[in-house]
Design an enzyme around this catalytic site. Structure first.
Site, PDB file in Angstrom:
ATOM      1  N   ALA A  63       0.833  -1.199   0.000  1.00  0.00           N
ATOM      2  CA  ALA A  63       0.000   0.000   0.000  1.00  0.00           C
ATOM      3  C   ALA A  63       0.868   1.250   0.000  1.00  0.00           C
ATOM      4  CB  ALA A  63      -0.908  -0.005   1.220  1.00  0.00           C
ATOM      5  N   GLY A 102      -1.084  -5.558  -0.650  1.00  0.00           N
ATOM      6  CA  GLY A 102      -1.996  -5.269  -1.736  1.00  0.00           C
ATOM      7  C   GLY A 102      -1.432  -5.621  -3.091  1.00  0.00           C
ATOM      8  N   GLU A 105      -2.111  -9.155  -3.513  1.00  0.00           N
ATOM      9  CA  GLU A 105      -3.546  -9.349  -3.742  1.00  0.00           C
ATOM     10  C   GLU A 105      -3.896  -9.060  -5.206  1.00  0.00           C
ATOM     11  OE1 GLU A 105      -6.388  -8.977  -0.407  1.00  0.00           O
ATOM     12  OE2 GLU A 105      -5.119  -7.298   0.178  1.00  0.00           O
ATOM     13  N   GLU A 125       0.244  -8.234   6.142  1.00  0.00           N
ATOM     14  CA  GLU A 125      -0.674  -7.349   6.863  1.00  0.00           C
ATOM     15  C   GLU A 125      -0.721  -7.630   8.357  1.00  0.00           C
ATOM     16  OE1 GLU A 125      -2.151  -7.216   2.618  1.00  0.00           O
ATOM     17  OE2 GLU A 125      -1.257  -8.696   3.959  1.00  0.00           O
TER      18      GLU A 125
END
Length: 689
Positions: A63, A102, A105, A125
């Site tokens: 992120a 992310g 992901e 995370e």
């Protein structure tokens, strides 16, 4: 303004290229750019497959930290992932460097993945007190199986491309140029009629409920008190038991709850604090190609191992062959243990050993760029070492001391060029512990300081700047906790009570068990130097009970065991000292024990910050997290103080000080001032940034 996401079509392949230096972080512009690009390319009849790749040294590494704690602008990461996964044409993610959080992901939402052989990927995370918020655990469970998903999501550690390939996360390893290989892979999918492969449609390789819980228990064994690891397990459990959209919707709810909670707030604080601590206002680091360590004891050997682990040659120096052999035997045993545990290979151990040369004369330090003294804590001995080193070493070599408490200004005073001198206080065992207090003297020049910082980072340490005082940052504070532990024993507690209070707070080990492990003679000698008396600790040490090394200290230890066993003899000593001091013993509530020890740390930390010994409150937190095992999910002593509330801490310290007559517990002026203003250490730091 340059857009971070661009597209082009080459031979029927729609290329989505992300260029958002330095780590291609998932900013709002990147998320939106990817979503828009996928939509456009999906509608283009000339496009047969879509390829997502990144410029620079890495794939999307996570992120955008600038968005932490702020409302996210649409599209959300979950929406972007759904758009990628829902594309009717095959979507390939080309991974290099790191694909984390992310970024991973995004890769999991793609239908296929290709990676360079040195790429690493994962969902860290949990280390920020969160769970993957965009369906990452759910997609990972469908791709690699529930057990593998648990390992990656709860552990939070990245895995290699080879390991990812072995469990089906990566479809192909790129042997040469990634863009060329990834384009060829995408073309082969199109030519072979391979369709889009939505992850949500894949069946999960589940495991039996009992086996699932066994894996979770193993992975969360050392996470007592933490919310995120259990929440990560629940996320994978939902993937096995709920429809995809329902499970991911619940993930987003849990992510939001955790993000708003104190633990994630604390862990995000640590993330930024570590990076802030590593910044210096000035100075240029000199290159360090070879190091030398004077002193082959436990600490010196550990420091040498740290250099070898970083691939830096180091010379380990001691007074004679016997001392060198003892030191090298200890190093070999450490490497053998690491090989046995699987943390390094036998070949790696041999490579590291080959980087450690030995010598019995200090002249061997003559060609080193950095020399670290790690001899016995004696001012006269250390001064003698540095006088000789200055005559031996090049004028541009940095001379550093590993002293944990001695006056570094007094040490540097023996040098003709004191600007080249700095403290580099490693923590034991130095080959394991990450903290390195970089202690500047009044004369340390900026380039020397920058060299110490750069070297510490290069050997995988977390550097924190400290000014000179007795104990610097960490040990000056630990002395206050130790004083409270001593007082608690005098007033009615037993060692196991004190230690359990600190373990329940989140430390891996209590202070008295830690002292037994270090050796009670160490603290005894420091107290003698300072003229400080701890009646119980002194009585135990003077009885020859020096901890694990003698089989007894605060606890008793069976032969060959490091497990502490409560000892009636210790209880007898403690009760005898209490009686001699005229103290009527009482049952002390655990909450009081915890507050007295933790609030004493906070109080001294406030003094250290006010005096400028630490550059900022967050530096104090970094020292305690990486040097003393303060639970990361509480953020460090001063971040924890902000969370609890400074007025409450001042109120309790006033009570403790009045009850005990211990003036050291009186709230520090800065602590009282901030409490009266309704301010925090974080605000105080921000105002002075």
């Amino acid at each position: 303004m340059t857009t971070p996401v661009t597209t082009e079509i080459v031979d029927g392949i729609g290329l989505i290229r992300i260029d958002n230096p330095p780590v291609n972080a998932l900013s709002n512009a990147v998320r939106g750019g990817i979503a828009d690009a996928v939509r456009v390319l999906e509608q283009d009849p000339d496009v047969q497959a879509v390829l997502i790749l990144c410029a620079g040294k890495t794939f999307i590494a996570g992120a955008d930290i600038r968005e932490f704690g702020k409302p996210r602008q649409p599209p959300s990461l979950a929406e972007t992932c759904d758009i990628i996964e829902g594309c009717t044409k095959p979507v390939v993610a080309a991974l290099h460097g790191t694909a984390l959080g992310g970024g991973f992901e995004i890769a999991l939402a793609a239908h296929y993945r290709i990676a360079t052989s040195d790429a690493r990927m994962g969902l860290p995370e949990v280390k920020l007190g969160l769970i993957p918020g965009a369906g990452g655990a759910n997609r990972l469970a469908r791709i690699a199986g529930a057990e593998q998903a648990l390992e990656i999501v709860i552990g939070g550690n990245p895995i290699s491309a080879a390991d990812a390939h072995a469990v089906g996360i990566v479809d192909e390893i790129a042997e040469n140029d990634l863009r060329v290989a990834a384009t060829a892979f995408a073309k082969s999918l199109a030519a072979g009629g391979k369709a889009a492969r939505p992850t949500r449609a894949r069946a999960i390789e589940a495991i039996a409920p009992d086996a699932f819980e066994t894996v979770v228990a193993r992975l969360t064994r050392k996470t007592a008190g933490q919310e995120a690891p259990a929440a990560c397990a629940d996320s994978v459990r939902r993937a096995m038991t709920l429809p995809f959209d329902e499970a991911v919707a619940r993930d987003r709810e849990v992510f939001a709850q955790l993000s708003a909670g104190s633990q994630s707030r604390a862990l995000r604080h640590v993330f930024f604090a570590e990076r802030e601590a590593a910044k210096l206002a000035s100075g240029s680091a000199r290159p360090v190609a070879r190091a030398a360590v004077v002193g082959a004891g436990t600490m010196g050997g550990g420091i040498a191992m740290s250099f070898a682990a970083a691939g830096l040659p180091v010379t380990l120096i001691d007074i004679d062959d016997a001392a060198i052999e003892r030191g090298m035997d200890r190093i070999r045993r450490n490497y053998a243990t690491s090989v046995e545990r699987g943390s390094i290979s036998a070949a790696e151990a041999e490579q590291r050993l080959a980087l450690i040369q030995t010598a019995t004369t200090r002249s061997a330090a003559g060609e080193a760029d950095l020399v670290i003294e790690a001899v016995f804590e004696n001012m006269d001995l250390k001064r003698e070492v540095f006088r000789e080193l200055e005559a031996i070493c090049r004028v541009d070599a940095v001379l550093a001391t590993n002293t944990s408490a001695l006056d570094v200004d007094a040490l540097s005073a023996v040098l003709d060029r004191p600007g080249r001198f700095v403290g580099m206080h490693f923590f034991s065992p130095a080959n394991v512990m990450k903290l390195c207090e970089i202690v500047r003297t009044d004369a340390t020049d900026p380039d020397t300081l920058a060299t110490a910082f750069a070297t510490a980072k290069r050997i995988a340490k977390v550097p924190v700047l400290a000014r000179n005082c007795d104990g610097f940052i960490g040990n000056r504070m630990v002395a206050k906790r130790s004083a409270q532990a001593e007082r608690l024993l005098q007033e009615g507690a037993l060692p196991q009570d004190v230690d359990e209070a600190i373990r329940a707070f989140g430390f891996p080990m209590g202070p008295l068990q830690t002292n037994d492990m270090s050796g009670l003679d160490v603290g005894y000698a420091i107290r003698k130097r300072r003229g400080t008396k701890f009646p119980i600790a002194d009585a135990i040490a003077e009885a020859g009970r020096l901890g694990q090394k003698t089989g007894a200290g605060y606890y008793r230890y069976e032969a060959g065991s490091r497990t502490p066993v409560p000892d009636p003899e210790t209880t007898r000593v403690i009760e005898s000292v209490s009686a001699s001091l005229g103290i009527e013993r009482r049952e002390i509530p655990r909450e009081e024990m915890t507050e007295r020890m933790i609030f004493a740390l906070i109080n001294e930390g406030a003094k250290i910050v006010a005096e400028g010994i630490a550059a900022r409150p967050s530096d104090v937190d970094v020292v305690w997290i990486y040097g003393y095992g303060f639970p990361r999910w509480r953020g460090g002593p001063l971040a924890y103080a902000d969370e609890v509330g400074l007025p409450y801490i001042v109120e309790r310290l006033d009570v403790f000080a009045a009850r005990s007559g211990d003036e050291t517990l009186a709230p520090a002026p800065l602590l009282r001032e901030l409490a009266q203003k309704g301010a925090t250490f974080a605000q105080w730091q921000k105002d002075r940034a």
